[in-house]
Structures are given as C-alpha cells and as structure tokens.
Enzyme design. Structure first.
Site, mmCIF file in Angstrom:
data_model
loop_
_atom_site.group_PDB
_atom_site.id
_atom_site.type_symbol
_atom_site.label_atom_id
_atom_site.label_comp_id
_atom_site.label_asym_id
_atom_site.label_seq_id
_atom_site.Cartn_x
_atom_site.Cartn_y
_atom_site.Cartn_z
ATOM 1 N N CYS A 167 38.973 51.230 -105.799
ATOM 2 C CA CYS A 167 39.611 50.146 -105.070
ATOM 3 C C CYS A 167 41.127 50.240 -105.188
ATOM 4 O O CYS A 167 41.654 50.578 -106.262
ATOM 5 C CB CYS A 167 39.134 48.787 -105.594
ATOM 6 S SG CYS A 167 37.356 48.520 -105.403
ATOM 7 N N THR A 168 41.813 49.944 -104.110
ATOM 8 C CA THR A 168 43.269 49.928 -104.117
ATOM 9 C C THR A 168 43.750 48.688 -104.862
ATOM 10 O O THR A 168 43.435 47.563 -104.479
ATOM 11 C CB THR A 168 43.822 49.913 -102.691
ATOM 12 O OG1 THR A 168 43.320 51.054 -101.989
ATOM 13 C CG2 THR A 168 45.338 49.945 -102.696
#
Length: 548
Positions: free
Chosen positions: A419-420
C-alpha cells in the site's frame, strides 16, 4: 342564478373529462375551449325551472361535436375559453384564436350571420358580466353579490365574419419580421445562456480564467486549454483525483481516466472524486461520473484497463495473452489520441510501458510520484531518432536515473507494504504543481522539448524536475539528461517497440530483467562501472603506500 348554473355545468364537464381521459394525470382538468349548450333560457320564468337548469351543459369545442347538436341547441350555444386576463374591460388573447377558429372552420350554415355569436370568457369565479356594443364593461348585467368585478366571467356577443372577409394579402402578420433571407418569420431570442443552469455553470467556470487573461496574463490561451488539450490520466487514485480537479479549474474539458481498481472503503476520505456510495465501483468510471456531476460540460470518460508491467508474467492460460494484447492496443490508442499524459500509478513497473509509448509517439508526459513526505513531478523528454544524445537538448525520463531494469516490486512485499503510505497533504501539492507545469509548458514555443533554462513561458519557469520535501518544506529543481542505456526511453527500446510491438512487450513482461539490460547496453555499462571501481580502489591503495 344562471351564472351559478353555468359554473356547475363547467364543473360537471371537468369531472366527466377526468373520468374518460386522464392521460395527463391532471385531476378535474378543464378544456381550454368548450361550448355551453342551452346557455340562455327560452323565457324569464325558465331561470328557476329545474328542467331548464339540467339542460344547461358544457362539452369540449369541436366541429364534430357542434354538428351533432340540434338546430335549437346550435342557436342557443355559447363558445367558451379559459380567460387568463384579469383586465376588467378586455378578454385575454385566446379569444382571437377562438374567433379565428370559428371563422375558418365553421361553415355559414352552422353559424348564421344574421345572429350574433356568443363568446364566454370563462374566469373561475361565481359571477358573470355581459359586454355588448351598447353596454359598458363596468356595468354588470349578471353578477353575484359576493364576486369581485375583475374576477367575473365575461359574456360577449359579436358579429362573426367569414373566411372570405379576411384578406391575407393585405393583412400584416403580428410579430413577424423579414429575416436574413428576406422572408417573414418570427423573431427568436435565445435565452438559454441566462436560463440554462449548465450554461450558467460553464460561463462561471470560464470567468476566473477570463479575468486572469484580461487583468494579468494577456497571452493566456484559454481556448487552447478549453478545446485543444486532451488529457489522459493513468491512475484514478489520490493523485488522479486531485489532478482531474485542478484540470477542471484550468478549463480543460477533455479528460480520459484509466484505472483497473475499485473504490475501497478507505478511498473517499483521501480521493476527492469518490463518496461512500461509490464503494465497489470501478474507479475510472466512478471518477468520470463524478466529474460530469461537478461540471456537466466536461467530456470525461473512464477506461477499465490493466497495464502490462515488467516482471508480471503474461501466461497463455485463461486468455491472458489476448487480454494483454487488447490492453496494449487500447493504451496505445489513448496515448496517441491525447496531447498530455499524466502518469499517476502507484508502482514503478506500471510506469514503464506508458513511458515507452509516450516517447515513441513524442507526447508530453508528466510523471508524479509520492513518498512518505517527499514527492516528485517530472516531465519526460520527447522522441529521439538515433542513439546520439545531446545533454543540452535531450531530457531524461523517470527511468534514466536507474541502473536496473524495472521488475515486480510487490513480489517480496507483504500486503501492508504494497500500500502507498504518504502524508495526506502531499498528493494535492504534487498534483497541483504537475498541472501548473503542464499549463506553463503548453504556453511555450517548443512545448515539452523546451529546456529548463529557457524561461519563455508567461507563467514562469518550466523545470525538468520538481522534488519537494515536506519535512523541511523545501523544493529542488534538478535537470538530468537522457541516459543512453535507459530501459524506457533509449533508442534501442523505442526502436524495438516500434518494430515488434506487442511481442516486445510480452517478452519484457514475461522474461527477466536481463533482457532489457542486455538490449539497452546496461549490462555492459555496469561491467565497465565495476571495472572502473576496481581500478579506483587499486590506485587508492597505491597512493596510501606512497604516503606511508
């Protein structure tokens, strides 16, 4: 009490109309034109006679209906219309239409010219006034005591002309004028610009740009942004949503959004084009729909598309090859048909194929990437025709600073690591600056080939890269030339893509990173670099021996 009997007859007609024909779903609707039969009693004593009162009835106006009446009913008939006028002395305009209809459609046999024709201008009140050539409108002949004179129905007797009494050749047509073709026609005034909410919104959106042009930036080309700039957004996440909103602010009307993900529960709070009701929908189409709700005149389209990526193998099972081939074809069409491409995806390898295509088709591509508290906005250079590079005119791409080929960056990561993770305020900053850079470049002579040192834009400088650091609130604008061994924009890669097409893409995605490195000469470059490092170490050791 004849006026009360007439009102009751109109009411009965309305109920009958509503029962037999309710296509408009309007209860108790009254026809605009109708006939009152047996409106006048044969003698004064009949006024209070119940039989006569029951004989008074109303029916909708029609030539067929009138012809079915008996001779006595035709002679004792009044033609009625709903009167919108509240003037004491004059009936409304519909009376002209009624009189014209009677003169044109009713034959002299039906309407005897030696007797007056009775017209009733029906106003839904409880009184009636008679107007004749010898009586005044303010002197009511029939009227209830509790009715305002302006609300009372008018009973008018006229002498009806026939159609032969009208001369169309000498009669002027009211409201018609000669048009551009010197033919009579109506004068039309288009009020949509001040009444249509969507057009009002369009004018309001353009107002800020027009004020900028009139007051501060006379060379601002608003028409270029509005009609001649097609923007392609690759990614509809946090960056994509903010870029799209900023483009709307600059008046850009043509937007295409590409993404293959769906809206998650965590997205709406950070991604401004989504709401909780969008959860589960595809991001690309949901974002396009939201843009249309914000501004109906925008031409926004969403494309659900998987971008083939290096390191993500394209297997032959399940038709994945055909799907990937179709994706490459669609992506190339989109890049060719747009003027500006924003690269807003969340992995390094997903940026490779759009970079190759944009370089192959000489398109302006702006790359935006985020870290935890840092961000990068970078514009790529244009196409090249040979491996001979000029550092003063060839700008590098996102991959020119790397000495390894892109591969699957999520392979060795857990789900939380994929996930960013970034500070919430970072994406709006980077997105806004990327759009501002686009607008500045479009106002230069050489567009994306403009070098950073040539500050020829009326909107200021056009740096190659803008690197921001939120921790220290600082910016850097470095410039890096094109790397001749770049795995994305170098001449061998572009040439191989143009000649082999999807076959080249499939080999890059399904093979290992060494294929790209061998193709571009990066493998040999790294060997030379390793040899130079060894030689440097030997020279360093020699210098230390001399010093001792």
């Amino acid at each position: 009490q004849r006026s009360q009997q007439f009102s009751q007859a109109v009411h009965d007609m309305r109920i009958k109309n509503n029962t037999t024909n309710n296509s408009n779903n309007v209860p108790f609707s009254c026809p605009a034109f109708f006939m009152a039969i047996n409106i006048f009693p044969t003698n004064t004593s009949d006024n209070n006679n119940s039989n006569t009162r029951n004989n008074l009835y109303c029916i909708p106006l029609s030539l067929k209906g009138f012809s079915t009446l008996s001779k006595q009913e035709q002679q004792n008939c009044a033609f009625c219309f709903l009167d919108p006028s509240s003037d004491v002395e004059h009936p409304g305009w519909p009376m002209r239409n009624l009189v014209s209809f009677l003169a044109c459609k009713f034959s002299p046999e039906l309407l005897s010219r030696d007797k007056p024709v009775h017209i009733i201008a029906y106003r839904p009140g409880s009184g009636m006034r008679r107007i004749t050539a010898t009586s005044t409108a303010t002197n009511p002949t029939i009227q209830s005591s509790n009715t305002n004179i302006a609300d009372a129905t008018l009973l008018i007797s006229i002498q009806l002309n026939t159609l032969q009494d009208y001369s169309c050749a000498t009669t002027s047509i009211v409201g018609w004028e000669l048009n551009a073709r010197l033919k009579p026609g109506p004068r039309i005034v288009n009020l949509s610009s001040i009444l249509d909410p969507s057009l009002l919104a369009s004018q309001s959106v353009d107002l800020n740009l027009q004020l900028m042009k009139w007051r501060l930036l006379p060379n601002l080309d608003t028409e270029l942004l509005k009609s001649n700039t097609n923007c392609l957004l690759l990614g509809a996440g946090t960056l994509g949503c903010n870029v799209a909103r900023t483009l709307l602010g600059w008046g850009v009307r043509n937007l295409s959004i590409v993404d293959n993900g769906r809206v998650a529960h965590s997205n709406p709070v950070r991604q401004s084009l989504f709401e909780s009701s969008d959860v589960g929908k595809f991001k690309a189409t949901a974002a396009a729909d939201c843009l249309l709700r914000i501004f109906p005149h925008v031409n926004a389209k969403g494309y659900i598309l998987n971008i083939p990526m290096p390191g993500h193998s394209i297997t032959t099972a399940g038709g994945l090859v055909e799907e990937a081939q179709e994706s490459v074809k669609t992506l190339e069409y989109l890049i060719q048909s747009h003027d500006v491409i924003f690269l807003l995806t969340d992995t390094r390898e997903s940026r490779w194929l759009p970079t190759v295509m944009a370089a192959a088709h000489d398109k302006l591509l702006i790359n935006v990437a985020l870290g935890l508290d840092s961000w990068l906005v970078m514009r790529h250079g244009g196409a090249i025709s040979s491996n001979e590079l000029s550092p003063s005119s060839d700008l590098g791409c996102y991959f020119c600073n790397d000495v390894v080929a892109p591969e699957n960056s999520t392979k060795e990561r857990t789900l939380d690591q994929q996930c960013t993770v970034t500070r919430p305020g970072l994406a709006p900053i980077a997105a806004a600056i990327s759009v501002e850079l686009m607008v500045a470049l479009l106002h230069t002579k050489d567009k994306h080939r403009t070098m950073p040192s040539n500050n020829s834009s009326d909107l200021g400088g056009v740096p190659h890269q803008i690197r921001g650091f939120l921790r220290t609130y600082t910016l850097m604008t470095p410039t890096t030339p094109r790397f001749r061994c770049c795995t994305a924009c170098s001449f061998p890669v572009i040439n191989e893509y143009k000649s082999s097409g999807f076959g080249f893409v499939q080999r890059v995605c399904s093979g290992d990173a060494s294929y790209l490195e061998d193709l571009t000469g990066l493998t040999e470059f790294k060997k030379c670099a390793d040899g130079a490092e060894v030689e440097w170490d030997e020279d360093d050791d020699l210098s230390q021996d001399v010093d001792e």
